[in-house]
Every structure is written in C-alpha cells, then in structure tokens.
Motif scaffolding. Structure first.
Motif, PDB file in Angstrom:
ATOM      1  N   GLU A  93      13.764 -79.287  81.386  1.00 46.08           N
ATOM      2  CA  GLU A  93      13.321 -80.521  82.045  1.00 46.08           C
ATOM      3  C   GLU A  93      14.469 -81.177  82.811  1.00 46.08           C
ATOM      4  OE1 GLU A  93      11.314 -83.452  79.619  1.00 46.08           O
ATOM      5  OE2 GLU A  93      10.409 -81.858  78.399  1.00 46.08           O
ATOM      6  N   ILE A  94      15.633 -81.209  82.196  1.00 44.36           N
ATOM      7  CA  ILE A  94      16.799 -81.818  82.830  1.00 44.36           C
ATOM      8  C   ILE A  94      17.186 -81.040  84.081  1.00 44.36           C
ATOM      9  CG2 ILE A  94      19.292 -82.232  82.545  1.00 44.36           C
ATOM     10  CD1 ILE A  94      18.608 -82.920  79.555  1.00 44.36           C
ATOM     11  N   ASP A  95      17.178 -79.704  83.973  1.00 45.47           N
ATOM     12  CA  ASP A  95      17.497 -78.873  85.142  1.00 45.47           C
ATOM     13  C   ASP A  95      16.537 -79.144  86.294  1.00 45.47           C
ATOM     14  OD1 ASP A  95      19.700 -77.699  83.954  1.00 45.47           O
ATOM     15  OD2 ASP A  95      18.633 -75.881  83.328  1.00 45.47           O
ATOM     16  N   GLN A  96      15.257 -79.326  85.985  1.00 52.09           N
ATOM     17  CA  GLN A  96      14.271 -79.609  87.037  1.00 52.09           C
ATOM     18  C   GLN A  96      14.526 -80.988  87.652  1.00 52.09           C
ATOM     19  OE1 GLN A  96      11.864 -77.548  88.481  1.00 52.09           O
ATOM     20  NE2 GLN A  96      11.985 -79.242  89.926  1.00 52.09           N
ATOM     21  N   ALA A  99      17.447 -80.699  89.986  1.00 53.18           N
ATOM     22  CA  ALA A  99      17.036 -80.065  91.245  1.00 53.18           C
ATOM     23  C   ALA A  99      16.289 -81.061  92.130  1.00 53.18           C
ATOM     24  CB  ALA A  99      16.173 -78.835  90.960  1.00 53.18           C
ATOM     25  N   ASP A 100      15.398 -81.833  91.533  1.00 53.41           N
ATOM     26  CA  ASP A 100      14.642 -82.840  92.294  1.00 53.41           C
ATOM     27  C   ASP A 100      15.580 -83.897  92.869  1.00 53.41           C
ATOM     28  OD1 ASP A 100      12.294 -81.505  91.669  1.00 53.41           O
ATOM     29  OD2 ASP A 100      11.702 -82.909  90.085  1.00 53.41           O
ATOM     30  N   LEU A 101      16.517 -84.357  92.062  1.00 51.68           N
ATOM     31  CA  LEU A 101      17.460 -85.371  92.534  1.00 51.68           C
ATOM     32  C   LEU A 101      18.361 -84.818  93.636  1.00 51.68           C
ATOM     33  CD1 LEU A 101      18.417 -87.063  89.149  1.00 51.68           C
ATOM     34  CD2 LEU A 101      17.151 -88.111  91.038  1.00 51.68           C
ATOM     35  N   MET A 102      18.741 -83.567  93.532  1.00 48.64           N
ATOM     36  CA  MET A 102      19.564 -82.947  94.579  1.00 48.64           C
ATOM     37  C   MET A 102      18.780 -82.855  95.889  1.00 48.64           C
ATOM     38  SD  MET A 102      22.548 -82.550  93.351  1.00 48.64           S
ATOM     39  CE  MET A 102      23.295 -81.537  94.602  1.00 48.64           C
ATOM     40  N   GLN A 103      17.486 -82.560  95.792  1.00 43.06           N
ATOM     41  CA  GLN A 103      16.635 -82.507  96.985  1.00 43.06           C
ATOM     42  C   GLN A 103      16.548 -83.889  97.635  1.00 43.06           C
ATOM     43  OE1 GLN A 103      12.789 -80.727  96.345  1.00 43.06           O
ATOM     44  NE2 GLN A 103      11.935 -81.632  98.183  1.00 43.06           N
TER      45      GLN A 103
END
Length: 137
Positions: A93-96, A99-103
C-alpha cells in the motif's frame, strides 16, 4: 511526567479530548480507572500511545490497522507469519501511495515549467489529469 487529566493529555498530544474518549470506546486506548476524586489520570504511556496513533493516522494507517498493530504486541497467539503478511500488505500500500505521489509531484513540476514558459502554456495544462491513473503525466 506526573499523572495528568484528559484535558492536559489532549493539550500535550494536540488532539481533542473527545478523540481520546473515542479511542477508549474503540479499544485502542485503555481508559484509566477513576480515582476517589472522580477523575481519571493519564500517564506517559498514554501520551506515547496517543502520539503513535496520531502519527500512524497521519501516515495513512486506519484505526483498525493501528489496533491490529497494538494487539500483535499484546497477544501471544500472533505469529511471525501473521505479522509478516500484514507488514508486507502495508508495504505494498505504501509503495502504491509513493508511486501516486511521485506522479502528482511530476505533474506539479510540469505545471511549474509551463508557468515558466508562459501563461498560454500554463492555461493548456490540466493539473487534474495527474489524478487519472491512466495518464502518465
């Protein structure tokens, strides 16, 4: 830290006293027994636990997940395998979220670049597209 009232504890941890009472009802924070004067007094352990709860919530943990973490420490039947599965799921969940925050970060950087180029470029930019999972902003 000497024993303190719920009001002082709430001020110390920067939360509402009603939130503390809610955590009592949810079983996340043990409610101390009333003393002869009718007051409940809290100690450093309560403050540490509340600080942990507050920080975990800020980081995206649900109250159920926080309660599960506390229970894993307290219940002898919790196995390493159970703890590992829960931890691995949370890591995914944290990895996702990362990724969302990086986008979103990239999209905002692109918006800043568009502003540097000119207002016409900026007006064509759709920052809300960064929340679209199919968009590779």
């Amino acid at each position: 830290m000497k024993d303190i009232t719920i009001k002082k504890l709430a001020e110390l941890v920067d939360i509402n006293p009603e939130t503390i009472r809610f955590y009592h009802r949810e079983g996340i924070l043990k409610e101390p027994a009333k003393r002869a004067n009718g007051y409940r007094y809290y100690n450093e352990d309560h403050a540490l636990r509340l600080s942990f709860i507050k920080r975990a919530k800020d980081l995206g943990f649900t109250l159920k997940e926080i309660k599960d973490l506390f229970e894993m420490n307290q219940k002898s039947r919790a196995t390493c395998a159970t703890v590992k599965v829960k931890a691995e799921n949370k890591i995914e969940e944290i990895d996702q979220k990362i990724a969302d925050l990086m986008q979103i970060k990239k999209s905002l950087q692109d918006l800043c670049h568009a502003c540097d180029v000119g207002s016409a470029e900026m007006k064509q930019y759709r920052v809300m597209d960064c929340f679209d999972a199919s968009c590779k902003c």
